[in-house]
Write an enzyme that holds these catalytic residues in place. Sequence first.
Site, PDB file in Angstrom:
ATOM      1  N   ARG A  63      39.865  38.235  36.254  1.00 28.06           N
ATOM      2  CA  ARG A  63      40.510  37.696  37.452  1.00 28.06           C
ATOM      3  C   ARG A  63      41.709  38.546  37.870  1.00 28.06           C
ATOM      4  O   ARG A  63      41.952  38.786  39.048  1.00 28.06           O
ATOM      5  CB  ARG A  63      40.952  36.251  37.197  1.00 28.06           C
ATOM      6  N   HIS A  86      42.392  40.213  41.493  1.00 34.64           N
ATOM      7  CA  HIS A  86      43.615  40.034  42.289  1.00 34.64           C
ATOM      8  C   HIS A  86      44.301  41.368  42.545  1.00 34.64           C
ATOM      9  O   HIS A  86      44.836  41.603  43.626  1.00 34.64           O
ATOM     10  CB  HIS A  86      44.586  39.088  41.571  1.00 34.64           C
ATOM     11  N   SER A 131      49.274  47.138  40.980  1.00 35.89           N
ATOM     12  CA  SER A 131      50.519  46.537  41.491  1.00 35.89           C
ATOM     13  C   SER A 131      50.676  45.072  41.088  1.00 35.89           C
ATOM     14  O   SER A 131      51.773  44.528  41.157  1.00 35.89           O
ATOM     15  CB  SER A 131      50.610  46.672  43.012  1.00 35.89           C
ATOM     16  N   ASN A 168      49.099  33.731  41.696  1.00 34.70           N
ATOM     17  CA  ASN A 168      49.373  34.441  40.443  1.00 34.70           C
ATOM     18  C   ASN A 168      50.008  33.541  39.393  1.00 34.70           C
ATOM     19  O   ASN A 168      50.154  33.948  38.246  1.00 34.70           O
ATOM     20  CB  ASN A 168      50.327  35.607  40.711  1.00 34.70           C
ATOM     21  N   HIS A 192      32.864  33.364  38.158  1.00 33.97           N
ATOM     22  CA  HIS A 192      33.298  32.008  37.800  1.00 33.97           C
ATOM     23  C   HIS A 192      32.364  31.331  36.803  1.00 33.97           C
ATOM     24  O   HIS A 192      32.512  30.157  36.517  1.00 33.97           O
ATOM     25  CB  HIS A 192      33.466  31.150  39.051  1.00 33.97           C
TER      26      HIS A 192
END
Length: 247
Positions: A58, A62, A72, A90, A188
């Site tokens: 995940r 992101h 980043s 986050n 998922h």
Amino acid sequence: MRFRGPTILVCLGFLSCVHADLKLGFYDNSCPKAEKLILDFVGEHIPNAPTMAASLLRMHFHDCFVRGCDGSVLINSTGTNQAEKAATPNQTLRGFDFVDRLKSVVEEECPGIVSCADILALAARDAVGVIGGPFWRVPTGRRDGLISNSSEALSEIPAPTSNLSSLQTSFANRGLNAADLVLLSGAHTIGVAHCESFSDRLYNFTGNGDQDPSLDGFYATNLKKNKCRDATDETTLVEMDPGSFRT
Ligand code: HEM
Ligand SMILES: *[C@@H]1O[C@H](CO)[C@@H](O)[C@H](O)[C@H]1NC(C)=O
Ligand SMILES: *[C@@H]1O[C@H](CO)[C@@H](O)[C@H](O)[C@H]1NC(C)=O
Ligand SMILES: *[C@@H]1O[C@H](CO)[C@@H](O)[C@H](O)[C@H]1NC(C)=O
Ligand SMILES: *[C@@H]1O[C@H](CO)[C@@H](O)[C@H](O)[C@H]1NC(C)=O
Ligand SMILES: CC(=O)N[C@H]1CO[C@H](CO)[C@@H](O)[C@@H]1O
């Protein structure tokens, strides 16, 4: 650029390839042991912490959806900057320590050579492999970004409330089509979600105390009775794929 069939998860690794020359084995000369060190570290630690595989996958997603796969997501907030980490989506990311430790291992071997972005991309791939998931090839050579902006993360990462058309738009903006969206959502099959990420569908779908009619009734009842017992539950975790969320 489109990737189909067995190479489904490759798309993530390729997201940043539009603007950079990535290639397989980018570090073959500059740090020949890098990929092996990462694989070994992941292979040693993920069996003891199998839920970390989902966290890393995940985190990679992101990272890639905000300014490309540039690491980043790993940058910390400062007195004057709210980093991606601080954005709402986050708050449920985990595994930053794991990536930091992995980076230290690689730095010890080859200081200043291997990017954090590549380490995260490789670690996510290897961790999924350790828990029995698919393998995909990860070209390397990503450069680390210096900008990490929490409001960008908030607007770029799809929300749990996003409808199908906005998910399709979000993916299309990154060169990913509807098939990519469906296949990547298959991530998922591992991991967990907090009740608060979806409890509006159980308790307040349209703001009138109702349930999302498209949700399977039996499943919804079960969740309300055994997991997310009220609309304000912020702590309970629900297995994405009950019974096999670690594999
Ligand atoms: C299509 C749009 C997507 C949406 C709206 C979405 C949303 C979410 C949400 C709400 C959670 C639960 C967070 C929590 O409550 O703790 C979650 C977890 C997760 N997502 Fe997604 N996601 C999407 C796509 C993806 C993609 C493309 C990947 C990777 C290829 C991915 C990998 C994961 C994983 C592995 C977890 C479990 C994390 C853990 O157990 O720590 N997701 N996602
Ligand atoms: C972020 O902060 C944590 C906790 O202070 C630290 O351990 C970590 O190394 C920092 N990460 C980066 C990328 O600066
Ligand atoms: C972060 O991004 C937002 C939205 O794009 C922008 O308005 C803001 O100025 C940026 N913040 C910083 C510190 O660059
Ligand atoms: C989907 O969500 C977007 C953004 O919130 C909204 O503009 C759009 O009307 C919605 N589309 C449908 C079909 O509900
Ligand atoms: C349901 O949503 C409405 C509108 O957003 C809000 O006013 C109300 O307080 C919510 N009810 C609960 C129980 O959260
Ligand atoms: C890991 C991390 O940086 N988490 C942050 C997520 O956002 C919340 C709220 O802004 C912070 O308190 C966390 O430290």
